[in-house]
Design a protein around this motif. Sequence first.
Motif, short mmCIF file in Angstrom:
data_model
loop_
_atom_site.label_atom_id
_atom_site.label_comp_id
_atom_site.label_asym_id
_atom_site.label_seq_id
_atom_site.Cartn_x
_atom_site.Cartn_y
_atom_site.Cartn_z
N THR A 245 -61.31 -4.45 -8.43
CA THR A 245 -61.11 -5.87 -8.18
C THR A 245 -62.20 -6.73 -8.80
OG1 THR A 245 -62.27 -5.69 -6.07
CG2 THR A 245 -59.86 -5.49 -6.01
N ASN A 246 -63.30 -6.12 -9.21
CA ASN A 246 -64.42 -6.88 -9.76
C ASN A 246 -65.15 -5.98 -10.76
OD1 ASN A 246 -66.24 -8.95 -10.16
ND2 ASN A 246 -67.52 -8.36 -8.43
N HIS B 119 -57.64 -8.17 -1.56
CA HIS B 119 -58.66 -7.41 -2.27
C HIS B 119 -59.64 -6.75 -1.31
CE1 HIS B 119 -57.55 -9.89 -5.93
NE2 HIS B 119 -57.30 -8.64 -6.25
N GLU B 120 -59.95 -7.43 -0.21
CA GLU B 120 -60.85 -6.85 0.79
C GLU B 120 -60.22 -5.62 1.44
OE1 GLU B 120 -64.18 -6.10 2.94
OE2 GLU B 120 -64.01 -7.57 1.33
N LEU B 121 -58.95 -5.70 1.80
CA LEU B 121 -58.25 -4.55 2.39
C LEU B 121 -58.15 -3.40 1.39
CD1 LEU B 121 -55.42 -6.36 4.39
CD2 LEU B 121 -57.41 -5.15 5.32
N LYS B 122 -57.86 -3.73 0.15
CA LYS B 122 -57.78 -2.72 -0.91
C LYS B 122 -59.14 -2.04 -1.08
CE LYS B 122 -56.42 -2.56 -5.79
NZ LYS B 122 -55.98 -3.40 -6.91
N PHE B 123 -60.20 -2.83 -1.11
CA PHE B 123 -61.55 -2.30 -1.25
C PHE B 123 -61.86 -1.34 -0.11
CE2 PHE B 123 -65.99 -2.74 0.16
CZ PHE B 123 -66.65 -2.21 -0.93
N ARG B 124 -61.58 -1.74 1.12
CA ARG B 124 -61.88 -0.91 2.29
C ARG B 124 -61.09 0.40 2.26
NH1 ARG B 124 -62.70 -4.77 7.54
NH2 ARG B 124 -64.30 -6.08 6.61
#
Length: 139
Positions: free
Chosen positions: A120-121, A5-10
Amino acid sequence: MSRYHELKFRAVTAFQRRIGNPVTTRLPAQVLLETTGRRSGLPRRTPVGGRRTGETFWLVSEYGEKAQYIRNIQADPRVRVRIRGRWHTGTAHLVPEDDPRARLKTLPRLNSAAVRAVGTNLLTVRVDLDGAAPGVTEP
């Protein structure tokens, strides 16, 4: 937040910041949310998808409180929304108790599909436009 999710967000935010937002903010039909930068004090415009219902504008943030415009709203809830080329002032409220997936079903389809795909959130945001009765809740 998981590593995925962090990679997707970035990746998504980098694309939006460098390509998507500069293009879509220039489209006359694009809905824009204008917040005040919490550090700079400057106006910050973000393309959003949402729907006006009476004197209330609804949208769903794909990254919740991690989104910069949400952080700006937390610092100063006074916003402007450009709908059909006309600016409206109002007060934004984060509505964590609202079901954002159900809310997306009431908003424009294309944007809702994109928010569901990359979000994601999810977090619902209600903007009470000036002249609106406080506490208006629509499904």
